[in-house]
Motif scaffolding. Sequence first.
Motif, PDB file in Angstrom:
ATOM      1  N   GLU A 118      -2.963 -12.409  -2.148  1.00 18.47           N
ATOM      2  CA  GLU A 118      -2.258 -13.163  -1.115  1.00 18.47           C
ATOM      3  C   GLU A 118      -1.429 -12.243  -0.220  1.00 18.47           C
ATOM      4  OE1 GLU A 118       0.751 -17.020  -0.751  1.00 18.47           O
ATOM      5  OE2 GLU A 118       0.090 -16.302  -2.713  1.00 18.47           O
ATOM      6  N   ALA A 119      -1.556 -12.468   1.098  1.00 24.15           N
ATOM      7  CA  ALA A 119      -0.730 -11.805   2.121  1.00 24.15           C
ATOM      8  C   ALA A 119      -0.848 -10.278   2.102  1.00 24.15           C
ATOM      9  CB  ALA A 119       0.735 -12.213   1.974  1.00 24.15           C
ATOM     10  N   ALA A 124      -3.406  -1.991   2.879  1.00 22.02           N
ATOM     11  CA  ALA A 124      -2.956  -2.104   1.493  1.00 22.02           C
ATOM     12  C   ALA A 124      -4.117  -2.431   0.568  1.00 22.02           C
ATOM     13  CB  ALA A 124      -1.874  -3.172   1.382  1.00 22.02           C
ATOM     14  N   LEU A 125      -5.048  -3.252   1.040  1.00 23.10           N
ATOM     15  CA  LEU A 125      -6.227  -3.568   0.236  1.00 23.10           C
ATOM     16  C   LEU A 125      -7.067  -2.314   0.012  1.00 23.10           C
ATOM     17  CD1 LEU A 125      -8.051  -5.879  -1.022  1.00 23.10           C
ATOM     18  CD2 LEU A 125      -9.292  -5.808   1.154  1.00 23.10           C
ATOM     19  N   VAL A 126      -7.299  -1.564   1.064  1.00 22.82           N
ATOM     20  CA  VAL A 126      -8.136  -0.368   0.955  1.00 22.82           C
ATOM     21  C   VAL A 126      -7.469   0.673   0.052  1.00 22.82           C
ATOM     22  CG1 VAL A 126      -9.240   1.497   2.256  1.00 22.82           C
ATOM     23  CG2 VAL A 126      -9.191  -0.817   3.198  1.00 22.82           C
ATOM     24  N   ARG A 127      -6.152   0.751   0.082  1.00 25.93           N
ATOM     25  CA  ARG A 127      -5.429   1.697  -0.784  1.00 25.93           C
ATOM     26  C   ARG A 127      -5.661   1.405  -2.266  1.00 25.93           C
ATOM     27  NH1 ARG A 127      -0.704   4.410   1.708  1.00 25.93           N
ATOM     28  NH2 ARG A 127       0.394   4.215  -0.266  1.00 25.93           N
ATOM     29  N   LEU A 128      -5.976   0.139  -2.604  1.00 28.87           N
ATOM     30  CA  LEU A 128      -6.250  -0.201  -4.002  1.00 28.87           C
ATOM     31  C   LEU A 128      -7.465   0.554  -4.536  1.00 28.87           C
ATOM     32  CD1 LEU A 128      -5.675  -4.082  -3.988  1.00 28.87           C
ATOM     33  CD2 LEU A 128      -4.111  -2.297  -4.803  1.00 28.87           C
ATOM     34  N   GLY A 129      -8.353   0.970  -3.628  1.00 31.59           N
ATOM     35  CA  GLY A 129      -9.509   1.736  -4.055  1.00 31.59           C
ATOM     36  C   GLY A 129      -9.158   3.089  -4.651  1.00 31.59           C
ATOM     37  N   ASP A 162      -3.155  -3.346   9.909  1.00 32.86           N
ATOM     38  CA  ASP A 162      -1.889  -4.042   9.679  1.00 32.86           C
ATOM     39  C   ASP A 162      -2.041  -5.557   9.616  1.00 32.86           C
ATOM     40  OD1 ASP A 162      -0.419  -1.636   9.634  1.00 32.86           O
ATOM     41  OD2 ASP A 162      -0.360  -1.589  11.823  1.00 32.86           O
ATOM     42  N   GLN A 163      -3.265  -6.047   9.747  1.00 30.86           N
ATOM     43  CA  GLN A 163      -3.480  -7.486   9.704  1.00 30.86           C
ATOM     44  C   GLN A 163      -3.690  -7.956   8.269  1.00 30.86           C
ATOM     45  OE1 GLN A 163      -6.113  -9.284  12.536  1.00 30.86           O
ATOM     46  NE2 GLN A 163      -5.953  -7.555  13.969  1.00 30.86           N
ATOM     47  N   GLN A 164      -3.311  -9.204   8.001  1.00 35.33           N
ATOM     48  CA  GLN A 164      -3.507  -9.761   6.671  1.00 35.33           C
ATOM     49  C   GLN A 164      -4.978 -10.121   6.478  1.00 35.33           C
ATOM     50  OE1 GLN A 164      -0.807 -12.917   5.656  1.00 35.33           O
ATOM     51  NE2 GLN A 164       1.007 -11.728   6.219  1.00 35.33           N
ATOM     52  N   VAL A 165      -5.501  -9.747   5.331  1.00 30.22           N
ATOM     53  CA  VAL A 165      -6.919  -9.918   5.072  1.00 30.22           C
ATOM     54  C   VAL A 165      -7.324 -11.391   5.105  1.00 30.22           C
ATOM     55  CG1 VAL A 165      -8.763  -9.528   3.379  1.00 30.22           C
ATOM     56  CG2 VAL A 165      -6.990  -7.799   3.712  1.00 30.22           C
ATOM     57  N   ASP A 166      -6.479 -12.277   4.566  1.00 31.76           N
ATOM     58  CA  ASP A 166      -6.856 -13.690   4.506  1.00 31.76           C
ATOM     59  C   ASP A 166      -6.818 -14.377   5.859  1.00 31.76           C
ATOM     60  OD1 ASP A 166      -4.125 -13.752   4.815  1.00 31.76           O
ATOM     61  OD2 ASP A 166      -3.699 -14.760   2.912  1.00 31.76           O
TER      62      ASP A 166
END
Length: 296
Positions: A118-119, A124-129, A162-166
Amino acid sequence: MSDKREAARAQRPDEPDRASDGVAGSPQRNELAAQAIDLRYGDRVVIDGLDLVLPGNSVTAIVGPNACGKSTLLRGLTRLLRPSGGTVTLDGADIHRMSARTLALRMGLLPQQPITPEAITVEALVRLGRYPHQRLLRPWSATDQSAVEDALRRTGTTELRDQQVDRLSGGQRQRAWIALALAQDTDLLLLDEPTTFLDLRHQLDVLDLVADLHAEAGRTVVMVLHDLGQAARYADHLVVLHDGRLAAAGPPAEVLDAELVRTVFGVDCLVMPDPETGTPLVIPRSRTARLTAARA
């Protein structure tokens, strides 16, 4: 391993030597294999006693009709679904005997319907990789950030960082998840329907990216696709599933013919060389031709 891949590793002294994972003393080939595996959900058997070898250093496309077990097979090959029988090996080593971190350093996965935190922003999502590469007390490094930036650039998501993935469109969200898989920087990448939600241009962008990852970085790629023409054009190796069993496997030009398509997909078609690439091109017969054949 390619010269470019060796040069890249020489610039990353803080990274572990992943070539030593798997079978001790053996070079990393990225060959994924299943031996008599059974995959099921409860009492429902989806894959029944399948033997399969996915060659390393190549691009493999898994195709087949809906509900034939393509995504289930990919889940079984990546330890998301434990086989009820048989084994899955990576370069001869049972993946269920590997530590989670070791496997994550060897194998990256884009599932069919990933759940977006969420949010979370695209970056930030890509950094999880980069999580498998982290160590206790080791700060985020220039190598980590470089991998993220490269993944964003390759997938055309830099301006979305910088945009939210959802809040993204389906196609943009898909590219963000592909970027996460790329940032993981594994030599083996498995993609479950990576072109889902994408228009034709972005489908080709993703498949061109797969081709570049293989040609330039020496990565082994396994992907589930629906389009037989795209699978034949972009893959070195084709796996055709039918009702949870292996219908055919091998180079597309040797595997894909009209009889196979009729048997597996229930479609009368012509299979001819693509005028640009020479790879098999599947052309369904017209409705009139199909009706005429049905009456004969």
